[in-house]
Design an enzyme around this catalytic site. Sequence first.
Site, PDB file in Angstrom:
ATOM      1  N   GLU A   1      23.954 -60.385 -16.986  1.00  0.00           N
ATOM      2  CA  GLU A   1      24.603 -61.529 -16.422  1.00  0.00           C
ATOM      3  C   GLU A   1      23.325 -62.548 -16.282  1.00  0.00           C
ATOM      4  O   GLU A   1      22.371 -62.657 -15.906  1.00  0.00           O
ATOM      5  CB  GLU A   1      24.849 -61.177 -14.745  1.00  0.00           C
ATOM      6  CG  GLU A   1      25.578 -62.332 -14.474  1.00  0.00           C
ATOM      7  CD  GLU A   1      25.137 -62.679 -13.089  1.00  0.00           C
ATOM      8  OE1 GLU A   1      24.528 -63.947 -12.989  1.00  0.00           O
ATOM      9  OE2 GLU A   1      25.379 -62.206 -11.939  1.00  0.00           O
TER      10      GLU A   1
ATOM     11  N   CYS B   1      23.148 -67.825  -9.268  1.00  0.00           N
ATOM     12  CA  CYS B   1      23.790 -67.853 -10.492  1.00  0.00           C
ATOM     13  C   CYS B   1      24.865 -68.452 -10.379  1.00  0.00           C
ATOM     14  O   CYS B   1      25.514 -69.142 -11.355  1.00  0.00           O
ATOM     15  CB  CYS B   1      24.049 -66.522 -11.196  1.00  0.00           C
ATOM     16  SG  CYS B   1      24.770 -65.450 -10.026  1.00  0.00           S
TER      17      CYS B   1
END
Lengths: 529, 529
Positions: B265, B302
């Site tokens: 990720e 994120c």
Amino acid sequence: MSITGKNYIGYSQSAENAKTFQSYVPVKHTHLPETFHPATAEEVEKTMQLAERAFDEYAAIPASQRADFLMAITEEMMAMGDELLERAHQETGLPMGRLQGERGRTINQLTQFANLIREGSWVEARVDTAQPDRTPAPKPDLRKMLVPIGPIVIFGSSNFPFAYSIAGVDTAPALAAGNPVILKAHPAHPGVSDLTAQAIVKAAQRTGMPNGVFSMLYDDGYEVGTALVQHPYTKAVGFTGSFKGGMALYKMAQERDEPIPVFAEMGSVNPVVILPDTLAAHTESLAKTLAGSVTLGAGQFCTNPGLVFTLDSPALDEFEKIYAREVGKITSMTMLTEGIRKNFFKLRDKALAEAGVETLVLSDEKAEGENQSQASIARVSGKDFIKNPNLHEEVFGPFSLLVVCEDSIELQAALKHIPGQLTTSLMADAAEAAGHPQILRLLSRRAGRFIMNGVPTGVEVCAAMHHGGPFPSTTDSRFTSVGRDAILRFVRPLSFQDWPDSLLPDELKDSNPLGIWRLVNNELTQDAI
Amino acid sequence: MSITGKNYIGYSQSAENAKTFQSYVPVKHTHLPETFHPATAEEVEKTMQLAERAFDEYAAIPASQRADFLMAITEEMMAMGDELLERAHQETGLPMGRLQGERGRTINQLTQFANLIREGSWVEARVDTAQPDRTPAPKPDLRKMLVPIGPIVIFGSSNFPFAYSIAGVDTAPALAAGNPVILKAHPAHPGVSDLTAQAIVKAAQRTGMPNGVFSMLYDDGYEVGTALVQHPYTKAVGFTGSFKGGMALYKMAQERDEPIPVFAEMGSVNPVVILPDTLAAHTESLAKTLAGSVTLGAGQFCTNPGLVFTLDSPALDEFEKIYAREVGKITSMTMLTEGIRKNFFKLRDKALAEAGVETLVLSDEKAEGENQSQASIARVSGKDFIKNPNLHEEVFGPFSLLVVCEDSIELQAALKHIPGQLTTSLMADAAEAAGHPQILRLLSRRAGRFIMNGVPTGVEVCAAMHHGGPFPSTTDSRFTSVGRDAILRFVRPLSFQDWPDSLLPDELKDSNPLGIWRLVNNELTQDAI
């Protein structure tokens, strides 16, 4: 219908390339008259532009209409009748009975996916309702389902002109999920590919699908496949074939600016282990069953049992005698292409020349004029097998190596040298198998499908089928190319947070208008919310 | 408990490396006294050997006992009390309240996976019973379920010392599924990693797990991570961090003799689109909400909204004024590491210097002695944004770019330049959103999670969460790192054909002794067969 030899770019036909190629007829070692035009770079670009434009529209079409499209493909294929089967027979040399069965399987695959998307629960809908009063922070409403990913490039496979080719195991789920499909036809059967593409195009047109939902391009080289895999609009690749071919596509896909998933099914030696009590109890039937499996379809199955392991035991001599006799009985068989035949004899001869390998049945290479093989089997000790990596590799065609181990310890050591496989098989009754937990573990860990008292050939199309396996049998052990879960290769989850009910897809609306199974607040239910 | 600074190799501690490093304290720009020993090549090898040996045993342990192990981890972590939180605070500079919440989330993740495997239906059992009388060929009995794949290498992430680190979103599902885990601790918080590793080891020992089910190794460079990813026993990799780091691991994993899955990720700019009617109706609250989201956790999420798109409209001036005022109010914030701070200012300054970019709020870089940032926001026209790829990339930290488009056509063109994202957001009521189907499609296609009228920060741990997204936000859009489906990264299906009931796993036995949901002959049921 007649074969056009042109590329099917959406609803148009296109033949810009002056270069052409023809179908090879293995049974006659000759060529058919029709010419096929490899796609040009411009035709590839046009195809991908069309697929990309078709995607949004196609993905938004209700599943019931996509199901109608899939069923229309089955109708159009059946409407072609024997013409389709006969062309397949000419181009592959496979017997008509086998091809009829394979067409039936292909129709069955399309029908199963039509039923799957009509029913609808396959999207794995999950709903977690909001908790606006939760402290310290409110919980939002979250809903998730599987959605299509975009244009999918699929490579037709040489050994199954229907089931793993134009309308086969990759196309059916990719279209079912809502993705446009671009087929790279296999040059070993361009004519049957052409006819099948016409069936799909006709089905798409009469069920109102967008132009570009399906295209099919020819090439007898690597340029078109390369261009398709490298194209930025391509979002995933499906392939069934050799290790070399699969890995070339896989590497290419990983080296793109945007890496994409490649599911490549790359074959397997499908080890079969026979435990001694079972060998003694069923000597003759085991020998006959294995002989049949090794030679089925001229050994041209990814599930062909290329390695048979057993222990040195009293019944072994008798088993070997019957096994050799039965394999020797098989009459000569037509192989799919010249390349496959030549490669078979090359690899077989290489295996037979390895240290300690004793030939049990040796078939002759027929004259050049006939694309034929006969089955060969050989035997080697566990000791020689373990130290020779050349013997661990697949010989595509009717060849199998019997590995005789001294004891269970040596058998375990030999199995540790076997990489990932589509299948492993154990011939043992429940009591004998239970006495060998290490063998069970070693075979489980290496397999996509673990068979008890059966041969690996024969891949049932059903929900519980896993046709995949650890590397190098495929590029990703988490996916299958057969069965309903084959659709999971071509979709991704999308979460919807705090969406108004009116804008949500039907699968996620409060009222559950499709009546599908959903995981609502961690409980499976078909109820509305 | 006290920090040992040693590598945790199964149940042993090991510190063979003479080289050491220390924890950085961002709030004080200093270091803590304890020394940590990067693992040597021999320690890596020993760790992997132990993990491989532990795998078969651990995979065979009943799920209920693996659940006990996960719950024991939560108990041991909680038993460490404030010591754990305080160390995390020292090493990350994150506020105690946030860390307390994050520990709670981590406990919640472990608990959810314990519950998931106790209940058991997650294995997606499918049973297709035999039809021995079917013609032309009998149908075998086929049963399938998800099984673990082997040792998993996980990289702790800098920005979540609990939830995405030692006992976090990768470890919990990997262990739950039956895989041994090898953690590469993040050098930004080695002390809290050390303490958490001790909690896991203690939990494993007291619940009778095999030695090697969990190991944790240190490194402040790249050698240990590289060796772990390249090791032949490693079967998958989990990573959360930068694009550069994630892609390096991904490439490394694909270049192995046996390629393995990497779920990386890699962050996201999380575009937020505000439609004009909604901007007019909620000018002040939108500006305040966005200001809060951009600056939350010093922008080190994120899911930080790095791009905000809107149309030139009457309410825009007022929105900008309030947005700038609110962002300007935020006091200075500690950043996690020196590297992150320096990189933030470098990338922010680069973005501000691009053609057409107008600064709305500019924070000052504080003196070297303080690892602090303040939020900055800027504005650019849709036209300038479209032609400048530098503006499409993430600036990790409290920075956001407001992109003002002339009209909906330009907005669509701008969105087409955005690559895959963890999240996209649309600020619009149902009626206004329904009037912009193209915007809905563009945002859907680019997102792992699509939020209506909310900001992307805040990732709910639940079944319907998808924390993933199309490349480059992750390396595989088909998987999530948060929620129950995170377990799907670390398992594969295995089919059992014609197995005697006594040898089948409980999940697949006729009697369904675990009472799980299974797909039996295409019907979902909890019944026995």
